[in-house]
Design an enzyme around this catalytic site. Structure first.
Site, PDB file in Angstrom:
ATOM      1  N   ARG A  79       7.197   8.740  18.071  1.00 36.20           N
ATOM      2  CA  ARG A  79       6.846   8.145  16.785  1.00 36.20           C
ATOM      3  C   ARG A  79       7.977   8.076  15.730  1.00 36.20           C
ATOM      4  NH1 ARG A  79       8.030  11.260  12.591  1.00 36.20           N
ATOM      5  NH2 ARG A  79       7.144  13.359  12.550  1.00 36.20           N
ATOM      6  N   THR A  96       0.659   1.696  12.844  1.00 33.26           N
ATOM      7  CA  THR A  96       1.503   1.967  11.686  1.00 33.26           C
ATOM      8  C   THR A  96       1.495   0.799  10.702  1.00 33.26           C
ATOM      9  OG1 THR A  96       3.762   2.422  10.982  1.00 33.26           O
ATOM     10  CG2 THR A  96       3.538   1.133  12.974  1.00 33.26           C
ATOM     11  N   SER A 153      12.095  -1.334  13.457  1.00 36.58           N
ATOM     12  CA  SER A 153      12.796  -0.438  14.400  1.00 36.58           C
ATOM     13  C   SER A 153      12.183  -0.661  15.780  1.00 36.58           C
ATOM     14  CB  SER A 153      12.612   1.031  14.000  1.00 36.58           C
ATOM     15  OG  SER A 153      11.269   1.447  14.254  1.00 36.58           O
ATOM     16  N   TYR A 208      10.835   1.593  17.547  1.00 31.16           N
ATOM     17  CA  TYR A 208       9.539   2.291  17.492  1.00 31.16           C
ATOM     18  C   TYR A 208       8.456   1.381  16.884  1.00 31.16           C
ATOM     19  CZ  TYR A 208       5.832   4.591  14.980  1.00 31.16           C
ATOM     20  OH  TYR A 208       4.604   4.874  14.452  1.00 31.16           O
ATOM     21  N   HIS A 209       8.740   0.805  15.706  1.00 30.14           N
ATOM     22  CA  HIS A 209       7.730  -0.050  15.068  1.00 30.14           C
ATOM     23  C   HIS A 209       7.427  -1.271  15.943  1.00 30.14           C
ATOM     24  CE1 HIS A 209       8.899   2.219  11.318  1.00 30.14           C
ATOM     25  NE2 HIS A 209       7.610   2.115  11.106  1.00 30.14           N
ATOM     26  N   VAL A 225      18.351  10.280  -0.833  1.00 28.89           N
ATOM     27  CA  VAL A 225      17.782   8.935  -1.016  1.00 28.89           C
ATOM     28  C   VAL A 225      18.678   7.931  -0.287  1.00 28.89           C
ATOM     29  CG1 VAL A 225      17.356   7.115  -2.716  1.00 28.89           C
ATOM     30  CG2 VAL A 225      16.697   9.481  -3.220  1.00 28.89           C
ATOM     31  N   LYS A 249       4.692  -0.578  18.372  1.00 25.92           N
ATOM     32  CA  LYS A 249       3.359  -0.607  17.760  1.00 25.92           C
ATOM     33  C   LYS A 249       2.890  -2.063  17.595  1.00 25.92           C
ATOM     34  CE  LYS A 249       2.766   3.827  16.994  1.00 25.92           C
ATOM     35  NZ  LYS A 249       1.635   4.640  17.402  1.00 25.92           N
TER      36      LYS A 249
HETATM   37  P1  NAD Z   1       4.156  13.837  17.032  1.00 27.56           P
HETATM   38  O1  NAD Z   1       5.427  13.521  17.722  1.00 27.56           O
HETATM   39  O2  NAD Z   1       4.066  15.077  16.222  1.00 27.56           O
HETATM   40  O3  NAD Z   1       2.947  13.878  18.094  1.00 27.56           O
HETATM   41  C1  NAD Z   1       2.856  13.008  19.198  1.00 27.56           C
HETATM   42  C2  NAD Z   1       2.305  13.822  20.369  1.00 27.56           C
HETATM   43  O4  NAD Z   1       2.158  12.964  21.509  1.00 27.56           O
HETATM   44  C3  NAD Z   1       3.259  14.946  20.796  1.00 27.56           C
HETATM   45  O5  NAD Z   1       2.570  16.173  20.888  1.00 27.56           O
HETATM   46  C4  NAD Z   1       3.805  14.486  22.154  1.00 27.56           C
HETATM   47  O6  NAD Z   1       4.094  15.566  23.010  1.00 27.56           O
HETATM   48  C5  NAD Z   1       2.652  13.616  22.657  1.00 27.56           C
HETATM   49  N1  NAD Z   1       3.091  12.580  23.611  1.00 27.56           N
HETATM   50  C6  NAD Z   1       4.059  11.633  23.451  1.00 27.56           C
HETATM   51  N2  NAD Z   1       4.181  10.901  24.577  1.00 27.56           N
HETATM   52  C7  NAD Z   1       3.262  11.378  25.457  1.00 27.56           C
HETATM   53  C8  NAD Z   1       2.919  11.057  26.793  1.00 27.56           C
HETATM   54  N3  NAD Z   1       3.575  10.112  27.482  1.00 27.56           N
HETATM   55  N4  NAD Z   1       1.910  11.744  27.393  1.00 27.56           N
HETATM   56  C9  NAD Z   1       1.250  12.729  26.732  1.00 27.56           C
HETATM   57  N5  NAD Z   1       1.563  13.111  25.480  1.00 27.56           N
HETATM   58  C10 NAD Z   1       2.560  12.438  24.845  1.00 27.56           C
HETATM   59  O7  NAD Z   1       3.755  12.562  16.140  1.00 27.56           O
HETATM   60  P2  NAD Z   1       2.683  12.437  14.974  1.00 27.56           P
HETATM   61  O8  NAD Z   1       3.394  12.461  13.683  1.00 27.56           O
HETATM   62  O9  NAD Z   1       1.566  13.366  15.215  1.00 27.56           O
HETATM   63  O10 NAD Z   1       2.189  10.943  15.207  1.00 27.56           O
HETATM   64  C11 NAD Z   1       1.051  10.687  16.026  1.00 27.56           C
HETATM   65  C12 NAD Z   1       0.769   9.196  16.057  1.00 27.56           C
HETATM   66  O11 NAD Z   1       0.498   8.754  14.728  1.00 27.56           O
HETATM   67  C13 NAD Z   1       1.926   8.370  16.578  1.00 27.56           C
HETATM   68  O12 NAD Z   1       1.469   7.379  17.445  1.00 27.56           O
HETATM   69  C14 NAD Z   1       2.529   7.766  15.340  1.00 27.56           C
HETATM   70  O13 NAD Z   1       3.083   6.531  15.630  1.00 27.56           O
HETATM   71  C15 NAD Z   1       1.343   7.663  14.403  1.00 27.56           C
HETATM   72  N6  NAD Z   1       1.744   7.731  12.991  1.00 27.56           N
HETATM   73  C16 NAD Z   1       2.372   8.849  12.501  1.00 27.56           C
HETATM   74  C17 NAD Z   1       2.771   8.880  11.160  1.00 27.56           C
HETATM   75  C18 NAD Z   1       3.508  10.059  10.544  1.00 27.56           C
HETATM   76  O14 NAD Z   1       3.951   9.955   9.380  1.00 27.56           O
HETATM   77  N7  NAD Z   1       3.646  11.182  11.236  1.00 27.56           N
HETATM   78  C19 NAD Z   1       2.502   7.780  10.341  1.00 27.56           C
HETATM   79  C20 NAD Z   1       1.873   6.650  10.882  1.00 27.56           C
HETATM   80  C21 NAD Z   1       1.496   6.656  12.218  1.00 27.56           C
HETATM   81  N1  USQ Z   2      14.292   7.679   3.642  1.00 28.32           N
HETATM   82  C1  USQ Z   2      15.146   8.123   2.652  1.00 28.32           C
HETATM   83  N2  USQ Z   2      15.667   9.370   2.799  1.00 28.32           N
HETATM   84  C2  USQ Z   2      15.380  10.190   3.846  1.00 28.32           C
HETATM   85  C3  USQ Z   2      14.488   9.721   4.840  1.00 28.32           C
HETATM   86  C4  USQ Z   2      13.967   8.450   4.710  1.00 28.32           C
HETATM   87  O1  USQ Z   2      15.426   7.429   1.678  1.00 28.32           O
HETATM   88  O2  USQ Z   2      15.905  11.319   3.890  1.00 28.32           O
HETATM   89  C5  USQ Z   2      13.712   6.315   3.522  1.00 28.32           C
HETATM   90  C6  USQ Z   2      13.906   5.438   4.742  1.00 28.32           C
HETATM   91  O3  USQ Z   2      15.146   4.765   4.707  1.00 28.32           O
HETATM   92  C7  USQ Z   2      12.696   4.509   4.639  1.00 28.32           C
HETATM   93  C8  USQ Z   2      11.633   5.379   3.989  1.00 28.32           C
HETATM   94  O4  USQ Z   2      12.318   6.482   3.386  1.00 28.32           O
HETATM   95  O5  USQ Z   2      12.977   3.463   3.778  1.00 28.32           O
HETATM   96  C9  USQ Z   2      10.589   5.922   4.944  1.00 28.32           C
HETATM   97  O6  USQ Z   2      11.209   6.631   5.998  1.00 28.32           O
HETATM   98  P1  USQ Z   2      10.383   7.713   6.855  1.00 28.32           P
HETATM   99  O7  USQ Z   2      11.308   8.330   7.852  1.00 28.32           O
HETATM  100  O8  USQ Z   2       9.651   8.618   5.938  1.00 28.32           O
HETATM  101  O9  USQ Z   2       9.258   6.797   7.553  1.00 28.32           O
HETATM  102  P2  USQ Z   2       9.335   5.784   8.796  1.00 28.32           P
HETATM  103  O10 USQ Z   2      10.649   5.766   9.454  1.00 28.32           O
HETATM  104  O11 USQ Z   2       8.800   4.469   8.326  1.00 28.32           O
HETATM  105  O12 USQ Z   2       8.310   6.404   9.843  1.00 28.32           O
HETATM  106  C10 USQ Z   2       7.214   7.241   9.492  1.00 28.32           C
HETATM  107  C11 USQ Z   2       6.698   7.895  10.776  1.00 28.32           C
HETATM  108  C12 USQ Z   2       6.183   6.803  11.709  1.00 28.32           C
HETATM  109  C13 USQ Z   2       5.135   5.966  10.998  1.00 28.32           C
HETATM  110  C14 USQ Z   2       5.681   5.383   9.692  1.00 28.32           C
HETATM  111  C15 USQ Z   2       4.596   4.751   8.844  1.00 28.32           C
HETATM  112  O13 USQ Z   2       7.738   8.630  11.397  1.00 28.32           O
HETATM  113  O14 USQ Z   2       5.615   7.411  12.869  1.00 28.32           O
HETATM  114  O15 USQ Z   2       4.708   4.905  11.807  1.00 28.32           O
HETATM  115  O16 USQ Z   2       6.183   6.480   8.872  1.00 28.32           O
HETATM  116  S1  USQ Z   2       5.187   3.371   7.959  1.00 28.32           S
HETATM  117  O17 USQ Z   2       6.395   3.743   7.221  1.00 28.32           O
HETATM  118  O18 USQ Z   2       4.122   3.004   7.029  1.00 28.32           O
HETATM  119  O19 USQ Z   2       5.491   2.325   8.900  1.00 28.32           O
END
Ligand code: NAD
Ligand code: USQ
Length: 396
Positions: free
Chosen positions: A101, A145, A187, A189-190, A262, A193
């Site tokens: 993620r 996301t 990215s 990653y995005h 920042v 999704k």
């Molecule tokens: P995380 O990395 O803490 O948790 C993901 C979990 O999935 C981990 O425990 C990992 O071991 C498991 N995993 C990954 N690939 C796997 C596989 N192939 N088989 C089995 N397990 C697997 O991430 P998180 O922050 O808990 O995010 C969870 C979900 O929520 C993600 O899909 C992420 O995109 C989404 N999300 C997170 C955020 C955020 O800010 N953390 C924001 C928006 C969306």
């Molecule tokens: N940023 C800073 N300083 C830092 C870290 C990040 O300015 O030290 C900026 C980044 O450049 C970006 C923003 O803050 O513009 C957000 O970055 P982030 O790392 O907090 O968030 P992002 O990379 O978008 O990813 C996180 C989660 C991802 C989830 C996403 C939701 O890791 O799993 O999907 O947030 S969203 O942003 O709404 O797409």
């Protein structure tokens, strides 16, 4: 009460969600291959909070509540293994968190790009194919996301997944279509999704799977009602340059006297949600499934928007931390507007926790309590979006 399988239930969102659903009386099982813990070890980073092993976590929950959570150490990207676990559990509901993620990790290099695409598309498609083949009447709730919509906004309110478009034809005809909001990922990653969305659309149409896709904003905070109950249940807190998200990073940086990093001039506006609201929203989504034959139910899971420099100012005002403007390692718009519709969760009764509600203090307290565990060399964001970028400090 439902039998619920949580894919990725050992992670930052998955663990507190599993506990919350178990506390509500559901029969919860976790599937996780613990890949996140392995990536931490490979990167040389670790959660700021001392997270217990999954076995200790589950045993502690059982001691405290008398409720059991089963654990399957299964790789969801391995079709046969996932299919076998699904055939054993036969869940009513599956919550799918099991993806790589972090955007910066996904941009680190070719190996990480390939891993992120193979893992994320693999887990999602394996899940859809296995549920279809086994004939399960399972409701799939996926964590997507906000980033699929892109961040080049000019103030248009982003709808919940779908857009009505009107196309002029010959003879003054106007054709109307409802389409998925066009994706604009920032990215690899995005991008995965965005690709997940098409997989969901196809299987909802072709196999009448019931799917909810939650387009979640950036999660902040650490603890929830359940993880606060015992130190062994503590949730993970990522602060490193790849996995740490912006507000949690700023709070941790303030706690250890590090300047707030920042990116650029901090004009990026993003959507946010507290971890306690994440678990509440998932429970609401579980309780309100779409009907068989419905289109994918897309819900925006966010509660407020903030500009990065405003977050830094807020944390600086509370803590006295210095703000540093560092060169942005990402390829993203330096400034954007963001308005988002979140009417579904509000209409289902969500009463959002906002930054003003005081949980900022709890996250700061946790950052201070575990500051001694921080590895300062893991703080800089060193993953760059293009090969010519070299992040460094440009002004204070
Ligand atoms: P995380 O990395 O803490 O948790 C993901 C979990 O999935 C981990 O425990 C990992 O071991 C498991 N995993 C990954 N690939 C796997 C596989 N192939 N088989 C089995 N397990 C697997 O991430 P998180 O922050 O808990 O995010 C969870 C979900 O929520 C993600 O899909 C992420 O995109 C989404 N999300 C997170 C955020 C955020 O800010 N953390 C924001 C928006 C969306
Ligand atoms: N940023 C800073 N300083 C830092 C870290 C990040 O300015 O030290 C900026 C980044 O450049 C970006 C923003 O803050 O513009 C957000 O970055 P982030 O790392 O907090 O968030 P992002 O990379 O978008 O990813 C996180 C989660 C991802 C989830 C996403 C939701 O890791 O799993 O999907 O947030 S969203 O942003 O709404 O797409």
């Amino acid at each position: 009460m439902a039998r619920i399988l949580v894919l990725g239930g050992d992670g930052f969102c998955g663990w507190p969600t599993s506990l919350h659903l178990s506390a509500l009386g559901h029969d919860v099982a976790i599937l996780d291959n613990l890949s996140r813990r392995r990536i931490d070890a490979q990167l040389g980073s670790d959660s700021l909070t001392p997270i217990a092993s999954i076995e200790t976590r589950i045993a502690a929950w059982s001691d405290l509540t008398g409720r059991d959570i089963a654990f399957y150490n299964t790789d969801a990207a391995d079709f046969a293994a996932l299919r076998q676990t699904l055939a054993t559990v036969r869940p009513d509901t599956i919550i799918h968190f099991a993806e790589q993620r972090a955007a910066p990790y996904s941009m680190k290099g070719a190996e990480e790009k390939v891993y992120t695409v193979n893992n994320n598309i693999g887990t999602t498609h394996n899940l859809l194919a296995a549920v279809t083949e086994l004939g399960l009447h399972t409701h799939i709730v996926h964590l997507g996301t906000m980033g699929v919509y892109g961040y080049d906004g000019d103030g248009l309110e982003i709808p919940e997944g779908y857009l009505n478009v009107y196309v002029p034809g010959d003879n003054k005809q106007i054709f109307q279509r409802e389409i998925l909001y066009p994706t604009n990922p920032g990215s690899v990653y995005h991008m995965t999704k965005s690709m997940d969305q098409l997989l969901f659309q196809f299987y909802a149409k072709n196999d009448r799977l019931r799917i909810t896709d939650l387009h979640q904003g950036i999660v902040w905070g650490t603890q929830t009602e359940e993880t606060r109950m015992d130190e062994r249940l503590i949730n993970r807190f990522d602060y490193d340059g790849d996995y740490g998200t912006v507000l949690n990073r700023f709070l941790m940086q303030a706690a250890i006297g590090h300047p707030l990093t920042v990116h650029g001039f901090g004009g990026q506006t993003r959507a946010f949600i507290n971890i306690q609201d994440t678990v509440r929203c998932v429970a609401l989504a579980v309780a309100n499934p779409p009907e068989e034959g419905d289109r994918v139910k897309i819900i925006n899971q966010m509660t407020e928007t903030h500009r990065v420099r405003d977050l830094a100012r807020l944390v600086s005002a509370v803590t006295g931390a210095r703000v540093a403007m560092v060169e942005n390692p990402r390829n993203e718009a330096p400034e954007n507007e963001l308005r988002v519709s979140n009417k579904t969760f509000l209409s289902l009764g969500l009463d959002p926790i906002t930054l003003k509600n005081g949980l900022l203090d709890e996250t700061l307290e946790i950052s201070r309590k575990y500051a001694h565990r921080c590895r300062k060399d893991m703080i800089p964001c060193v993953s760059t979006w293009t090969q010519s970028q070299h992040p460094g400090v440009v002004s204070n």
